[in-house]
Write a protein that holds these residues in place. Structure first.
Motif, short mmCIF file in Angstrom:
data_model
loop_
_atom_site.label_atom_id
_atom_site.label_comp_id
_atom_site.label_asym_id
_atom_site.label_seq_id
_atom_site.Cartn_x
_atom_site.Cartn_y
_atom_site.Cartn_z
N UNK A 182 0.86 -1.24 0.06
CA UNK A 182 -0.10 -0.15 -0.12
C UNK A 182 0.88 1.11 -0.04
N UNK A 183 1.99 1.16 0.71
CA UNK A 183 2.90 2.47 0.77
C UNK A 183 3.53 2.79 -0.65
N UNK A 184 4.16 1.60 -1.24
CA UNK A 184 4.78 1.55 -2.33
C UNK A 184 3.82 1.93 -3.52
N UNK A 185 2.44 1.84 -3.45
CA UNK A 185 1.38 2.20 -4.69
C UNK A 185 0.76 3.45 -4.22
N UNK A 186 1.15 4.31 -3.00
CA UNK A 186 0.70 5.43 -2.59
C UNK A 186 -0.71 5.13 -1.99
#
Length: 95
Positions: free
Chosen positions: A56-60
Motif C-alpha cells: 500500500x505504501x509503495x502504491x501510494x
C-alpha cells in the motif's frame, strides 16, 4: 503517481540493481517507475519484501511505511483464504 523511484533513490540504488533483483531488464523496471507499465503483483510483492514496506505504501495508498514481511504462503492460497473469509464465491470475486 508511485513511489518506486523515491524509495529506490532513498536506498541509494540504481534501476539496474532493482531490475536484477526482480529478474527483469532495466528498461522494464524503468517502465514501472514512469508508469508506462503497471507493476505486476509478483514484482510488487518482491519489492515490498526487499524494502520492508507495505505494498500500500509503495502504491501510494497510504503514507504509513509499515515494515512487515509478507507471508511466505503462495499467493493463490492467500487469495483463496481471503475469498472464503469474506464469503465470496469465485464468480462474485471475478465480478
Amino acid at each position: 503517481m508511485n513511489r518506486l523511484s523515491d524509495i529506490r533513490e532513498e536506498k541509494d540504488l540504481n534501476q539496474k540493481a532493482i531490475a536484477k533483483i526482480l529478474g527483469i531488464d532495466r528498461s522494464s523496471y524503468s517502465d514501472y517507475e514512469t508508469e508506462e507499465t503497471l507493476i505486476l503483483i509478483k514484482p510488487l510483492c518482491t519489492l515490498a519484501n526487499y524494502y520492508k514496506f507495505s505494498t500500500d505504501y509503495i502504491l501510494c495508498l497510504t503514507d504509513e511505511r509499515k515494515q512487515h514481511q509478507l507471508s511466505q504462503k503462495p499467493l493463490k492460497l492467500r487469495l483463496k483464504e481471503l475469498r472464503i473469509l469474506n464469503n465470496l464465491t469465485q464468480e462474485k470475486l471475478a465480478n
